[in-house]
Design a protein around this motif. Sequence first.
Motif, PDB file in Angstrom:
ATOM      1  N   PRO A 194       1.038  -1.138   0.126  1.00 23.67           N
ATOM      2  CA  PRO A 194      -0.036  -0.023   0.086  1.00 23.67           C
ATOM      3  C   PRO A 194       1.006   1.262   0.084  1.00 23.67           C
ATOM      4  O   PRO A 194       1.831   1.383   0.774  1.00 23.67           O
TER       5      PRO A 194
ATOM      6  N   TYR B  81      -2.801 -11.360   3.385  1.00 33.11           N
ATOM      7  CA  TYR B  81      -3.928 -10.428   3.166  1.00 33.11           C
ATOM      8  C   TYR B  81      -3.745  -9.534   2.026  1.00 33.11           C
ATOM      9  O   TYR B  81      -4.807  -9.093   1.326  1.00 33.11           O
ATOM     10  N   LEU B  82      -2.641  -8.931   1.844  1.00 30.00           N
ATOM     11  CA  LEU B  82      -2.433  -7.942   0.572  1.00 30.00           C
ATOM     12  C   LEU B  82      -2.688  -8.719  -0.446  1.00 30.00           C
ATOM     13  O   LEU B  82      -3.050  -8.214  -1.490  1.00 30.00           O
TER      14      LEU B  82
ATOM     15  N   ASP C  56      -4.728 -11.238  -1.213  1.00 29.64           N
ATOM     16  CA  ASP C  56      -6.374 -11.244  -1.157  1.00 29.64           C
ATOM     17  C   ASP C  56      -7.037  -9.753  -1.593  1.00 29.64           C
ATOM     18  O   ASP C  56      -7.772  -9.797  -2.327  1.00 29.64           O
ATOM     19  N   ARG C  57      -6.276  -8.964  -1.184  1.00 32.26           N
ATOM     20  CA  ARG C  57      -6.811  -7.510  -1.638  1.00 32.26           C
ATOM     21  C   ARG C  57      -6.377  -7.097  -2.824  1.00 32.26           C
ATOM     22  O   ARG C  57      -7.182  -6.539  -3.770  1.00 32.26           O
ATOM     23  N   HIS C  58      -5.420  -7.652  -3.364  1.00 33.85           N
ATOM     24  CA  HIS C  58      -4.842  -7.405  -4.675  1.00 33.85           C
ATOM     25  C   HIS C  58      -5.530  -8.252  -5.731  1.00 33.85           C
ATOM     26  O   HIS C  58      -6.065  -7.848  -7.036  1.00 33.85           O
TER      27      HIS C  58
ATOM     28  N   LYS D  33      -8.904  -8.922  -5.502  1.00 31.89           N
ATOM     29  CA  LYS D  33     -10.339  -8.522  -5.374  1.00 31.89           C
ATOM     30  C   LYS D  33     -10.638  -7.523  -6.724  1.00 31.89           C
ATOM     31  O   LYS D  33      -9.936  -6.899  -7.074  1.00 31.89           O
TER      32      LYS D  33
END
Length: 267
Positions: A185, A260-261, A263-265, A267
């Motif tokens: 981020p 976590y990052l 999974d965010r990427h 989406k």
Amino acid sequence: MDTTTLTLQHSKAQITLECPKSLCANVSLDAIRKFPPFAQWLAALDAQTQQAKPDKQVAVSKITIQSIDEFRSGKIGFLKFSALATHQAEQKQVPGIVFLRGGSVAMLVILRTRPVSQKVPSHQDPSYVLLTEQPRIAAPDFGMIELPAGMLDDATGEFSGAAAREIQEETGLTIKPDELIDLTPHTNTTQPGLFPSVGACDERIHFYACEKQVSEQELSKLQGKLGGLRAEGEMITLRLVRMCDLWSETSDMKALTALYLWDRHRK
């Protein structure tokens, strides 16, 4: 005590830099000033001094070097100092012990033996993640399992090239910088990366991911393979863990953050 005065480039704030003669016998104040993590820390301090609101201003008037660790190459590796820092509005000192080591990179290397037809969250993904096992005396854990990671070792601050080099050194896999997916981020434009222990350490971690298609034979050759620069004390053994099981297989904060990052990427 050897002493010099530092003047920050933009804010023009002046800071006294002092170092006990016993420490400066082999490392000069000029070498300390040019140590990339220290130079980057001063630049970030300069930016904060200019940008912070009056009620948030903290003035650093003196820096006292407490310890210097050098790599085998003779370069400074780690620097610890105490900063005399005063909250201007309240005229109170704030904690100023700093351990400087600079930025680092961490890589989520995903190995797939077959193409993935659809996006699945990490906790359902049966693909493998490549990990390293090595002694970590700070823990202390003689077989710490973690993501491949490493320090930035130059003044360029160029993260992707450093990530590709670390993967090569620790795992033997050749990955081009343009194959890396930046997961970090960018909430802090002056110092990109995530701070894992900001109470006393400047380290900021830049996260990358890489997906590679491999055969079952290539996969089996990686499990248990010896890696790292063993001549420099890197006793690394490669481990493979399914991505869906990674959260329960390691206490490495980098690994859980990377999941976590990722999974965010996706989406």
